[in-house]
Write a protein that holds these residues in place. Sequence first.
Motif, PDB file in Angstrom:
ATOM      1  N   ALA A  17      -7.902   0.947 -15.072  1.00 44.50           N
ATOM      2  CA  ALA A  17      -6.581   1.196 -14.581  1.00 44.50           C
ATOM      3  C   ALA A  17      -5.962   0.073 -13.534  1.00 44.50           C
ATOM      4  O   ALA A  17      -6.898  -0.302 -12.880  1.00 44.50           O
ATOM      5  CB  ALA A  17      -6.757   2.628 -13.654  1.00 44.50           C
ATOM      6  N   HIS A  18      -4.509   0.187 -13.696  1.00 44.28           N
ATOM      7  CA  HIS A  18      -4.018  -0.858 -12.660  1.00 44.28           C
ATOM      8  C   HIS A  18      -2.898  -0.161 -11.758  1.00 44.28           C
ATOM      9  O   HIS A  18      -2.122   0.307 -12.475  1.00 44.28           O
ATOM     10  CB  HIS A  18      -3.449  -2.102 -13.358  1.00 44.28           C
ATOM     11  CG  HIS A  18      -4.152  -2.826 -14.379  1.00 44.28           C
ATOM     12  ND1 HIS A  18      -5.139  -3.769 -13.976  1.00 44.28           N
ATOM     13  CD2 HIS A  18      -4.524  -2.675 -15.602  1.00 44.28           C
ATOM     14  CE1 HIS A  18      -5.760  -4.308 -15.089  1.00 44.28           C
ATOM     15  NE2 HIS A  18      -5.455  -3.541 -15.984  1.00 44.28           N
ATOM     16  N   VAL A  19      -3.278  -0.075 -10.477  1.00 46.79           N
ATOM     17  CA  VAL A  19      -2.234   0.742  -9.794  1.00 46.79           C
ATOM     18  C   VAL A  19      -1.485  -0.188  -8.726  1.00 46.79           C
ATOM     19  O   VAL A  19      -2.092  -0.999  -8.020  1.00 46.79           O
ATOM     20  CB  VAL A  19      -2.988   1.695  -8.818  1.00 46.79           C
ATOM     21  CG1 VAL A  19      -2.056   2.347  -7.930  1.00 46.79           C
ATOM     22  CG2 VAL A  19      -3.656   2.498  -9.999  1.00 46.79           C
ATOM     23  N   PHE A  20      -0.230  -0.132  -8.699  1.00 44.86           N
ATOM     24  CA  PHE A  20       0.774  -0.881  -8.079  1.00 44.86           C
ATOM     25  C   PHE A  20       1.413  -0.271  -6.791  1.00 44.86           C
ATOM     26  O   PHE A  20       1.914   1.126  -7.317  1.00 44.86           O
ATOM     27  CB  PHE A  20       1.812  -1.765  -8.880  1.00 44.86           C
ATOM     28  CG  PHE A  20       1.373  -2.390  -9.869  1.00 44.86           C
ATOM     29  CD1 PHE A  20       1.497  -3.808  -9.413  1.00 44.86           C
ATOM     30  CD2 PHE A  20       0.875  -2.198 -10.882  1.00 44.86           C
ATOM     31  CE1 PHE A  20       1.007  -4.750 -10.523  1.00 44.86           C
ATOM     32  CE2 PHE A  20       0.377  -3.104 -11.885  1.00 44.86           C
ATOM     33  CZ  PHE A  20       0.692  -4.331 -11.615  1.00 44.86           C
ATOM     34  N   TYR A  21       1.279  -0.705  -5.569  1.00 43.68           N
ATOM     35  CA  TYR A  21       1.830   0.222  -4.405  1.00 43.68           C
ATOM     36  C   TYR A  21       3.000  -0.764  -3.948  1.00 43.68           C
ATOM     37  O   TYR A  21       2.710  -1.840  -3.601  1.00 43.68           O
ATOM     38  CB  TYR A  21       1.025   0.766  -3.313  1.00 43.68           C
ATOM     39  CG  TYR A  21      -0.018   1.564  -3.867  1.00 43.68           C
ATOM     40  CD1 TYR A  21       0.451   3.004  -4.427  1.00 43.68           C
ATOM     41  CD2 TYR A  21      -1.420   1.588  -3.783  1.00 43.68           C
ATOM     42  CE1 TYR A  21      -0.329   3.681  -5.033  1.00 43.68           C
ATOM     43  CE2 TYR A  21      -2.386   2.611  -4.120  1.00 43.68           C
ATOM     44  CZ  TYR A  21      -1.797   3.749  -4.783  1.00 43.68           C
ATOM     45  OH  TYR A  21      -2.716   4.614  -5.039  1.00 43.68           O
ATOM     46  N   GLU A  22       4.187  -0.122  -3.683  1.00 39.39           N
ATOM     47  CA  GLU A  22       5.164  -0.846  -3.128  1.00 39.39           C
ATOM     48  C   GLU A  22       4.965  -1.175  -1.514  1.00 39.39           C
ATOM     49  O   GLU A  22       5.236  -2.252  -1.158  1.00 39.39           O
ATOM     50  CB  GLU A  22       6.568  -0.052  -3.124  1.00 39.39           C
ATOM     51  CG  GLU A  22       6.936   0.069  -4.726  1.00 39.39           C
ATOM     52  CD  GLU A  22       8.302   0.590  -4.528  1.00 39.39           C
ATOM     53  OE1 GLU A  22       9.429   0.415  -3.832  1.00 39.39           O
ATOM     54  OE2 GLU A  22       8.475   1.721  -5.381  1.00 39.39           O
ATOM     55  N   ALA A  41      -5.570  -2.077   3.326  1.00 37.68           N
ATOM     56  CA  ALA A  41      -5.519  -3.528   2.749  1.00 37.68           C
ATOM     57  C   ALA A  41      -5.597  -3.043   1.223  1.00 37.68           C
ATOM     58  O   ALA A  41      -5.967  -1.869   0.809  1.00 37.68           O
ATOM     59  CB  ALA A  41      -7.254  -3.948   3.027  1.00 37.68           C
ATOM     60  N   TRP A  42      -4.786  -3.905   0.544  1.00 37.88           N
ATOM     61  CA  TRP A  42      -4.640  -3.576  -0.950  1.00 37.88           C
ATOM     62  C   TRP A  42      -4.496  -4.904  -1.553  1.00 37.88           C
ATOM     63  O   TRP A  42      -3.671  -5.989  -0.979  1.00 37.88           O
ATOM     64  CB  TRP A  42      -3.395  -2.783  -1.036  1.00 37.88           C
ATOM     65  CG  TRP A  42      -3.162  -2.435  -2.333  1.00 37.88           C
ATOM     66  CD1 TRP A  42      -2.384  -2.801  -3.482  1.00 37.88           C
ATOM     67  CD2 TRP A  42      -3.987  -1.291  -3.166  1.00 37.88           C
ATOM     68  NE1 TRP A  42      -2.295  -2.269  -4.785  1.00 37.88           N
ATOM     69  CE2 TRP A  42      -3.352  -1.363  -4.511  1.00 37.88           C
ATOM     70  CE3 TRP A  42      -4.951  -0.482  -2.731  1.00 37.88           C
ATOM     71  CZ2 TRP A  42      -3.897  -0.349  -5.392  1.00 37.88           C
ATOM     72  CZ3 TRP A  42      -5.591   0.464  -3.603  1.00 37.88           C
ATOM     73  CH2 TRP A  42      -5.161   0.473  -4.967  1.00 37.88           C
TER      74      TRP A  42
END
Length: 393
Positions: free
Chosen positions: A323-328, A333-334
Amino acid sequence: MLSAKSAEVVEATLPVVGAAIGDITPRFYDRLFAAHPELLRDLFNRGNQANGTQREALAGSIAAFASALVAHPGQRPDAMLARIAHKHVSVGIADDQYKVVHEHLFAAIVEVLGEAVTPEVAAAWDEVYWLMANALMAVEDRLRAEAAAADCDPADLWRPYTVVTRHQETDAVTTFVVRPADGRPVPTARPGQYVSVRVELADGAHQIRQYSLSGTADGALRFSVKREPGGEVSQHLYEHLPTGGTVELAPPLGDVSLAEGDGPVLLASAGIGNTPMTAMLGHLAATGSTRRVISVHGDRDQLRHAFRADLEQLTAALPNAVAHVFYERPLGAWPAERTGLVDLSTVEVPAGTTAYLCGPLPFLKHVREQLLAAGVPAADIHYEVFGPDLWLV
């Protein structure tokens, strides 16, 4: 198939009709609802009518269908109409309503184009309309037959369901687990499909909305609703459908569902678009799939990410999943490479991948372009969009 004579007339007049269709569709709907106010009250989505998206979708579908007939007059683009047919069956549109639509649509065309609508032009576009209508009716009849074979009476579309449980996924997303109140078996659903939900509002109107199934339970269906500001039905469900309450559902439908096979699967979503993807992941995990599965999801931040725990658990349950999760705007920490909008250039897309997309239209277009650039054939990219499909507009 479009006759040679009509193909010539449609090709010659398509620029004029296409340029005017933005004026034709509002007049059509105004005429239709003036003659049949019950359609706006109890069948059409009043929100989509108010914001104009349904009118845009109708204009786009007519123009796209006519253009396809002109380009390939010997073929009828049934595949393009499958999505519309599923929606029609899910809300109970009947064959005889196509005659009603024809009456008011062609009256609107004459109002807008006037003397340009000669008998020859009218006959050619009449042929286009009935090719489109008959194609839709054929697909819809098949869908109803399939529903009947699965113990879902098409003549009795709406069944009462009891809410077994409801819980909050996020502040704005609620999941409802419902079981048939009539004691009959729960209908079969394919992962990725939706159900239509009908509610009676305070003004007596019966409004219908489609919500993707986010999974299944023992003898029950699970659908999830994002509470939209000003959303008539989503607000009603949030405020007036408690555990133990009753709601009307139509059988599961939808032309986008996970196909069986052994090849790699990519599930790409944004926001609440991960609802059908959660159902697909759940199906893959429940069947012990060994397929290579790539999930890609984009969201505002961790708190707005519905089904975040489901994504983690289901990915862990699959032997070849990532899974690849992107947050705007990530909270805390990310990884920098996963901050911002979804970017598939950082994701390995293996050969033979079948992709399923769901989310806002700009997201769908962006991801599809990246998948095409990565070598995924257009035929292997399937998308679901909430609300009227404006891709063709």
